[in-house]
Design a protein around this motif. Structure first.
Motif, PDB file in Angstrom:
ATOM      1  N   HIS A  19       1.116  -1.347   0.042  1.00  0.00           N
ATOM      2  CA  HIS A  19      -0.067   0.063   0.172  1.00  0.00           C
ATOM      3  C   HIS A  19       0.208   1.377  -0.149  1.00  0.00           C
ATOM      4  O   HIS A  19       1.039   2.094  -0.460  1.00  0.00           O
ATOM      5  CB  HIS A  19      -0.529   0.007   1.803  1.00  0.00           C
ATOM      6  N   ALA A  20       1.530   1.224   0.867  1.00  0.00           N
ATOM      7  CA  ALA A  20       2.906   2.035   0.707  1.00  0.00           C
ATOM      8  C   ALA A  20       3.348   2.536  -0.444  1.00  0.00           C
ATOM      9  O   ALA A  20       3.503   3.876  -0.789  1.00  0.00           O
ATOM     10  CB  ALA A  20       4.275   2.799   1.820  1.00  0.00           C
ATOM     11  N   LEU A  21       3.535   1.207  -1.254  1.00  0.00           N
ATOM     12  CA  LEU A  21       3.724   1.873  -2.532  1.00  0.00           C
ATOM     13  C   LEU A  21       3.035   2.514  -3.848  1.00  0.00           C
ATOM     14  O   LEU A  21       3.603   3.018  -4.255  1.00  0.00           O
ATOM     15  CB  LEU A  21       5.000   0.416  -3.361  1.00  0.00           C
ATOM     16  N   ALA A  22       2.092   1.625  -3.104  1.00  0.00           N
ATOM     17  CA  ALA A  22       0.981   2.774  -4.038  1.00  0.00           C
ATOM     18  C   ALA A  22       0.708   3.478  -4.100  1.00  0.00           C
ATOM     19  O   ALA A  22       0.726   4.653  -4.949  1.00  0.00           O
ATOM     20  CB  ALA A  22      -0.402   1.673  -3.913  1.00  0.00           C
ATOM     21  N   VAL A  23       0.596   4.389  -2.324  1.00  0.00           N
ATOM     22  CA  VAL A  23       1.518   5.720  -2.464  1.00  0.00           C
ATOM     23  C   VAL A  23       2.023   6.466  -2.468  1.00  0.00           C
ATOM     24  O   VAL A  23       1.805   7.313  -3.749  1.00  0.00           O
ATOM     25  CB  VAL A  23       1.047   5.795  -0.886  1.00  0.00           C
ATOM     26  N   VAL A  24       3.519   6.225  -3.348  1.00  0.00           N
ATOM     27  CA  VAL A  24       3.722   6.441  -3.800  1.00  0.00           C
ATOM     28  C   VAL A  24       4.053   6.873  -5.069  1.00  0.00           C
ATOM     29  O   VAL A  24       4.470   8.115  -6.006  1.00  0.00           O
ATOM     30  CB  VAL A  24       5.784   5.957  -3.205  1.00  0.00           C
ATOM     31  N   ALA A  25       3.871   5.823  -5.821  1.00  0.00           N
ATOM     32  CA  ALA A  25       3.704   6.364  -7.061  1.00  0.00           C
ATOM     33  C   ALA A  25       2.507   6.887  -7.904  1.00  0.00           C
ATOM     34  O   ALA A  25       2.515   6.971  -8.822  1.00  0.00           O
ATOM     35  CB  ALA A  25       3.059   4.270  -7.716  1.00  0.00           C
ATOM     36  N   ALA A  26       1.366   7.166  -6.229  1.00  0.00           N
ATOM     37  CA  ALA A  26      -0.042   7.514  -6.990  1.00  0.00           C
ATOM     38  C   ALA A  26       0.927   9.371  -6.586  1.00  0.00           C
ATOM     39  O   ALA A  26       0.730   9.798  -7.239  1.00  0.00           O
ATOM     40  CB  ALA A  26      -1.420   7.304  -6.147  1.00  0.00           C
ATOM     41  N   LEU A  27       1.419   9.529  -6.145  1.00  0.00           N
ATOM     42  CA  LEU A  27       2.253  10.959  -6.047  1.00  0.00           C
ATOM     43  C   LEU A  27       3.097  10.980  -6.362  1.00  0.00           C
ATOM     44  O   LEU A  27       3.349  12.676  -7.021  1.00  0.00           O
ATOM     45  CB  LEU A  27       2.789  10.761  -4.798  1.00  0.00           C
ATOM     46  N   ALA A  28       3.923  10.002  -6.659  1.00  0.00           N
ATOM     47  CA  ALA A  28       4.798  10.836  -8.537  1.00  0.00           C
ATOM     48  C   ALA A  28       4.030  10.778  -9.658  1.00  0.00           C
ATOM     49  O   ALA A  28       4.809  12.154 -10.306  1.00  0.00           O
ATOM     50  CB  ALA A  28       5.831   9.559  -8.615  1.00  0.00           C
ATOM     51  N   ALA A  29       2.885  10.375  -9.833  1.00  0.00           N
ATOM     52  CA  ALA A  29       2.395  10.876 -10.923  1.00  0.00           C
ATOM     53  C   ALA A  29       1.912  11.740 -10.922  1.00  0.00           C
ATOM     54  O   ALA A  29       1.721  12.899 -12.008  1.00  0.00           O
ATOM     55  CB  ALA A  29       1.278   9.464 -10.929  1.00  0.00           C
ATOM     56  N   ALA A  30       1.036  12.373  -9.982  1.00  0.00           N
ATOM     57  CA  ALA A  30       0.229  13.512  -9.577  1.00  0.00           C
ATOM     58  C   ALA A  30       1.455  14.534  -9.308  1.00  0.00           C
ATOM     59  O   ALA A  30       1.360  15.627 -10.064  1.00  0.00           O
ATOM     60  CB  ALA A  30      -0.623  13.231  -8.445  1.00  0.00           C
ATOM     61  N   GLU A  31       2.759  14.507  -9.422  1.00  0.00           N
ATOM     62  CA  GLU A  31       3.061  15.410  -9.034  1.00  0.00           C
ATOM     63  C   GLU A  31       3.931  15.537 -10.381  1.00  0.00           C
ATOM     64  O   GLU A  31       4.105  16.750 -10.508  1.00  0.00           O
ATOM     65  CB  GLU A  31       4.661  15.356  -7.571  1.00  0.00           C
ATOM     66  N   LEU A  32       4.307  14.807 -11.256  1.00  0.00           N
ATOM     67  CA  LEU A  32       4.842  14.992 -12.345  1.00  0.00           C
ATOM     68  C   LEU A  32       3.821  15.687 -13.443  1.00  0.00           C
ATOM     69  O   LEU A  32       3.840  15.961 -14.548  1.00  0.00           O
ATOM     70  CB  LEU A  32       4.959  13.635 -13.243  1.00  0.00           C
ATOM     71  N   LEU A  33       1.979  15.321 -13.386  1.00  0.00           N
ATOM     72  CA  LEU A  33       1.641  16.212 -14.343  1.00  0.00           C
ATOM     73  C   LEU A  33       1.367  17.604 -13.532  1.00  0.00           C
ATOM     74  O   LEU A  33       1.053  17.990 -14.820  1.00  0.00           O
ATOM     75  CB  LEU A  33       0.072  15.301 -14.224  1.00  0.00           C
ATOM     76  N   LEU A  34       1.069  17.639 -12.568  1.00  0.00           N
ATOM     77  CA  LEU A  34       1.490  18.913 -11.725  1.00  0.00           C
ATOM     78  C   LEU A  34       2.459  19.976 -12.715  1.00  0.00           C
ATOM     79  O   LEU A  34       1.692  21.210 -12.730  1.00  0.00           O
ATOM     80  CB  LEU A  34       1.440  19.420 -10.409  1.00  0.00           C
ATOM     81  N   ARG A  35       3.818  19.331 -12.566  1.00  0.00           N
ATOM     82  CA  ARG A  35       5.313  20.313 -12.635  1.00  0.00           C
ATOM     83  C   ARG A  35       4.265  20.346 -14.145  1.00  0.00           C
ATOM     84  O   ARG A  35       5.079  21.219 -15.011  1.00  0.00           O
ATOM     85  CB  ARG A  35       6.300  19.431 -12.335  1.00  0.00           C
ATOM     86  N   HIS A  36       3.923  19.700 -15.403  1.00  0.00           N
ATOM     87  CA  HIS A  36       3.936  19.705 -16.584  1.00  0.00           C
ATOM     88  C   HIS A  36       2.990  20.462 -16.399  1.00  0.00           C
ATOM     89  O   HIS A  36       2.968  21.435 -17.764  1.00  0.00           O
ATOM     90  CB  HIS A  36       3.927  18.331 -16.779  1.00  0.00           C
ATOM     91  N   CYS A  37       2.028  20.878 -16.072  1.00  0.00           N
ATOM     92  CA  CYS A  37       0.481  21.779 -15.880  1.00  0.00           C
ATOM     93  C   CYS A  37       0.988  22.944 -15.696  1.00  0.00           C
ATOM     94  O   CYS A  37       0.294  24.177 -16.643  1.00  0.00           O
ATOM     95  CB  CYS A  37      -0.422  21.648 -15.429  1.00  0.00           C
ATOM     96  N   VAL A  38       1.655  23.489 -15.001  1.00  0.00           N
ATOM     97  CA  VAL A  38       2.662  24.413 -14.030  1.00  0.00           C
ATOM     98  C   VAL A  38       3.749  25.083 -15.670  1.00  0.00           C
ATOM     99  O   VAL A  38       3.267  25.968 -15.752  1.00  0.00           O
ATOM    100  CB  VAL A  38       3.251  24.212 -13.077  1.00  0.00           C
TER     101      VAL A  38
END
Length: 68
Positions: A19-38
């Protein structure tokens, strides 16, 4: 005996490590998308927040589905 059970709980099909690895993967994907959009749009809008939330949820579900 209890130590083996605790180790099995961490690595089992419903273990905390998975579950912790799933959370890390979700946060990484969200961070990458946010940086791209900004970078692309010059800021953050409500649509970006919605896209980031959906991306994080999808990445977490995929990571949990592909797990052990």
């Amino acid at each position: 005996m209890a130590l083996c059970a605790a180790a099995g709980a961490a690595f089992g099909p419903y273990g905390a490590l998975h579950h912790a690895l799933a959370v890390v993967a979700a946060l990484a994907a969200a961070e990458l998308l946010l940086r791209h959009c900004v970078r692309r749009f010059g800021g953050v809008t409500g649509d970006v927040f919605g896209g980031v939330a959906e991306t994080a949820a999808t990445a977490a579900l995929v990571a949990l589905a592909l797990g052990p």
